[in-house]
Write an enzyme that holds these catalytic residues in place. Structure first.
Site, PDB file in Angstrom:
ATOM      1  N   ASP A 192      -0.483   5.115   0.811  1.00  0.00           N
ATOM      2  CA  ASP A 192      -0.555   6.012   1.881  1.00  0.00           C
ATOM      3  C   ASP A 192      -0.742   5.680   3.247  1.00  0.00           C
ATOM      4  O   ASP A 192      -1.445   4.606   3.380  1.00  0.00           O
ATOM      5  CB  ASP A 192      -1.838   6.709   1.292  1.00  0.00           C
ATOM      6  CG  ASP A 192      -1.909   7.417   0.028  1.00  0.00           C
ATOM      7  OD1 ASP A 192      -1.015   8.226  -0.216  1.00  0.00           O
ATOM      8  OD2 ASP A 192      -2.775   6.994  -0.979  1.00  0.00           O
ATOM      9  N   ASP A 221      -1.472  -0.768   6.103  1.00  0.00           N
ATOM     10  CA  ASP A 221      -2.181  -0.217   7.321  1.00  0.00           C
ATOM     11  C   ASP A 221      -3.451  -0.532   7.639  1.00  0.00           C
ATOM     12  O   ASP A 221      -3.881  -0.405   8.626  1.00  0.00           O
ATOM     13  CB  ASP A 221      -1.693   1.421   7.271  1.00  0.00           C
ATOM     14  CG  ASP A 221      -2.596   2.255   6.478  1.00  0.00           C
ATOM     15  OD1 ASP A 221      -2.433   2.058   5.432  1.00  0.00           O
ATOM     16  OD2 ASP A 221      -3.601   2.899   7.057  1.00  0.00           O
ATOM     17  N   ASP A 230       0.933  -1.045   0.078  1.00  0.00           N
ATOM     18  CA  ASP A 230       0.033  -0.044  -0.167  1.00  0.00           C
ATOM     19  C   ASP A 230       0.797   1.209  -0.083  1.00  0.00           C
ATOM     20  O   ASP A 230       2.162   1.102   0.381  1.00  0.00           O
ATOM     21  CB  ASP A 230      -0.879  -0.067   1.444  1.00  0.00           C
ATOM     22  CG  ASP A 230      -1.579   1.103   1.562  1.00  0.00           C
ATOM     23  OD1 ASP A 230      -2.395   1.813   0.608  1.00  0.00           O
ATOM     24  OD2 ASP A 230      -1.407   1.553   2.962  1.00  0.00           O
TER      25      ASP A 230
HETATM   26 MG    MG Z   1      -2.984   3.075   3.459  1.00  0.00          MG
END
Ligand code: MG
Length: 232
Positions: free
Chosen positions: A10, A183, A8
Site C-alpha cells: 500500500d 514508503d 511494501d
Molecule cells: Mg505503505
C-alpha cells in the site's frame, strides 16, 4: 549479489489515498440514502469507529480490518452489524478498487528483477484476504514468489516477526543480499533495518533525522529502477 527484494504494497506499488477516498465516498453515498444519515455524521462515526478498533488492536492486522470498523459503525447507529457490516465493507472496497492503479514503474522493475533471477516478496500489513485481492486486482500474482501479511505474522511492521517470516519463506538465512522497498519510515525502513535488511525509502521527506547507513532515500519508483542494482 542481490537475491530478493521485499516490497511494501500500500502506497508503494499504488497510491492509497485516491482509493480510500473513493471507498469513503461510496460508503457515505450508500448510508445517506439507505439510512437517511447526514454525510458529516457518517464521516465522524467512521473515524471514531476506526480509532476505537485501532486503539483496541494496536499493531495487528485486525486493527485495519474494515469489517470491524463497519461493525462499530453499525453499533453506533443502533443497527445490527451481522445484517449490515459485511455489506458496508464491500461497498467501501468496491469504491476503493475502482480507483486502484498500479504505478507505471512496477512492471519494468519486476521484469528487471525476474531477468536477474532476483526473487520478489510482498510484506504487507492487514489481513491476508484483502491483500491477496489487491495483488490479484493489480495483476501481480505471477511475479510474486513470497507473500507475508501481518495477519500471518501475528504483528504489523515494524515487528521483526514479519520480516523474519519473509526471509524464512525465501529460504534465506541471512538478511545480506536482500533489500526492502517501502514508503513508511517508521514501519518499513525502521523494521527492515532492525533485522539487518537494507532498505530503499520511497519518499520526498528530507528530514536529516531520518537517515542512516542502512537506508537509501529515493524520490520515486522510477528513480529506484535506476539505482536498485547499484547498492547491493
Ligand atoms: Mg505503505
Amino acid at each position: 549479489m542481490l537475491k530478493a527484494v521485499l516490497f511494501d504494497l500500500d502506497d508503494t506499488l499504488y497510491a492509497y489515498n485516491p482509493c480510500h477516498e473513493e471507498g469513503i465516498n461510496q460508503l457515505v453515498s450508500y448510508l445517506t440514502l439507505a439510512w437517511g444519515l447526514k454525510k458529516e455524521d457518517v464521516l465522524a462515526k467512521y473515524e471514531s469507529s476506526r480509532r476505537i478498533v485501532h486503539d483496541q488492536l494496536k499493531e495487528t492486522a485486525a486493527s485495519h480490518h474494515r469489517l470491524l470498523y463497519m461493525t462499530k459503525l453499525c453499533e453506533s447507529f443502533d443497527k445490527n452489524p451481522i445484517t449490515y457490516a459485511k455489506y458496508l465493507e464491500e461497498v467501501y472496497w468496491k469504491g476503493y478498487f475502482s480507483r486502484m492503479e498500479l504505478n507505471e514503474n512496477v512492471i519494468p522493475i519486476f521484469d528487471d528483477l525476474v531477468k536477474r533471477n532476483v526473487k520478489i516478496a510482498i510484506v504487507t500489513d492487514l489481513v491476508a484476504e484483502i491483500q491477496y485481492r489487491k495483488i490479484l486486482y493489480l495483476g501481480l500474482e505471477d511475479y510474486i514468489n513470497v507473500i507475508v501479511t501481518s495477519e500471518e505474522a501475528g504483528a504489523d511492521k515494524p515487528n521483526p516477526a514479519i520480516f523474519n517470516l519473509a526471509l524464512n519463506k525465501l529460504n534465506l538465512n541471512s538478511p545480506d543480499n536482500v533489500v526492502f522497498v517501502g514508503d513508511s519510515y517508521s514501519k518499513d525502513i525502521f523494521g527492515a533495518n532492525s533485522v539487518g535488511i537494507k532498505a530503499f525509502w520511497i519518499s520526498n521527506d528530507t528530514d536529516p533525522q531520518k537517515s542512516n547507513p542502512m537506508m537509501i532515500r529515493v524520490s520515486d519508483l522510477k528513480t529506484l529502477r535506476g539505482v536498485i542494482f547499484d547498492h547491493v
